[in-house]
Write a protein that holds these residues in place. Structure first.
Motif: not given
Length: 315
Positions: A214, A229, A232, A235, A255, A257, A271, A273, A313
């Motif tokens: 990453g 991504c 994770d 990411a 971003v 993940g 994050l 995700t 994120s």
């Protein structure tokens, strides 16, 4: 068992049903039998039971590696799911030869086996013992296999749509290995969502699931305003690369993940995700395998839903 039956005031057949987890026992009777077993120090003799029933109450778990988060979390979840159904778990690392792992499991007289993730791609070409019941996790539903997998494509579509909603003209993708079913499905969900939105589809940047990959990808994503991504860990590396380049997340780059590892909420920034339900995945896979072992039902392939978890994120 006769001693337990006498102490509990039941028949030997009732004790046998309790030992074998049969639902055909009244709860109060089951409790009385289990109390007598505990008081007398009775433990079922697994080897003798296997000789009598033809089943070892052991299932195999075939993996190529435990280094990935998905595999290690699936190992824990599968062990719990198997124990809940009265089955022991035998771990077998396959390397490049799933066929050899199958042969060793047959030698150990397991009742069936689960095959995880990267090892699943090796199953169609492997020699499969005719009497080894199989359920495969994360593989295409073909080759006559019973398959369980997360909704990778649906999760990727939700992530890509969320990133487009930030106002980004398109979404770049940091993908997993080309030979991974999960990675290819996540890439498919990303690509189809961009095409449906009429957005450009940027070239894929590919990694190997690690944070190092990453970080390296951060040098190749140029002026991306949004990045999805494939897991994770990648990411996490990307977030560090962006920070080292003086870019702010999510102000300069949004971003998202995939997996929702326990640490994802503590990344900087936390994050956004796609959560895989590893417990549900493992329980469904074990349930299908046990059903096939016990002849309770005809197993059918299953897709387990994923959930987008929104954090800082992605704005």
């Amino acid at each position: 068992m006769a001693t337990v039956a006498a102490a509990a005031g039941v028949s030997g057949q009732t004790v046998s049903r309790v030992v074998n987890g049969s639902p055909r026992v009244d709860p109060a009777t089951r409790e009385r039998v289990e109390r007598a077993m505990a008081e007398l120090g009775y433990r079922p003799h697994r080897a003798a039971r296997a000789l009598r029933t033809g089943r070892s109450h052991t299932i195999g778990l075939v993996v190529t590696t435990l280094a990935t988060v998905g595999n290690s979390r699936m190992l824990q979840a599968t062990a719990d799911a198997a124990a809940a159904r009265g089955y022991a778990l035998m771990l077998m690392t396959a390397g490049d030869s799933v066929g050899e792992a199958f042969a060793r499991l047959v030698e150990q007289e397991v009742d069936g086996a689960l095959v995880l993730n990267e090892a699943s791609a090796l199953v169609p070409a492997a020699e499969r013992p005719a009497d080894l019941r199989l359920v495969v996790v994360d593989a295409p539903a073909d080759h006559g296999l019973v398959v369980v997998h997360s909704d990778h494509a649906g999760g990727a579509a939700a992530a890509t749509g969320r990133l487009l909603a930030t106002g980004a003209a398109t979404v770049h993708h940091l993908a997993g290995p080309a030979d991974s079913f999960a990675a290819s499905e996540r890439e498919r969900g990303w690509r189809e969502t961009l095409l449906a939105a009429g957005a450009d589809v940027p070239p894929v940047v590919r990694g190997d699931w690690t944070a190092e990959a990453g970080y390296a990808a951060g040098q190749r994503l140029g002026d991306a305003a949004a990045v999805f991504c494939a897991n994770d860990q990648m990411a996490l590396g990307l977030l560090r690369a962006l920070a080292d380049s003086g870019l702010r997340v999510p102000d300069d780059v949004a971003v998202i993940g995939f997996d929702d590892v326990p640490e994802a909420a503590n990344f900087r920034p936390p994050l956004t995700t796609v959560r895989q339900d590893f417990e549900a995945l493992a329980h469904r896979a074990v349930a299908l395998l046990v059903a096939e072992i016990e002849g309770a039902a005809s197993p059918a392939s299953t897709v387990v839903p994923t959930t987008l978890i929104e954090r800082s994120s992605s704005r």
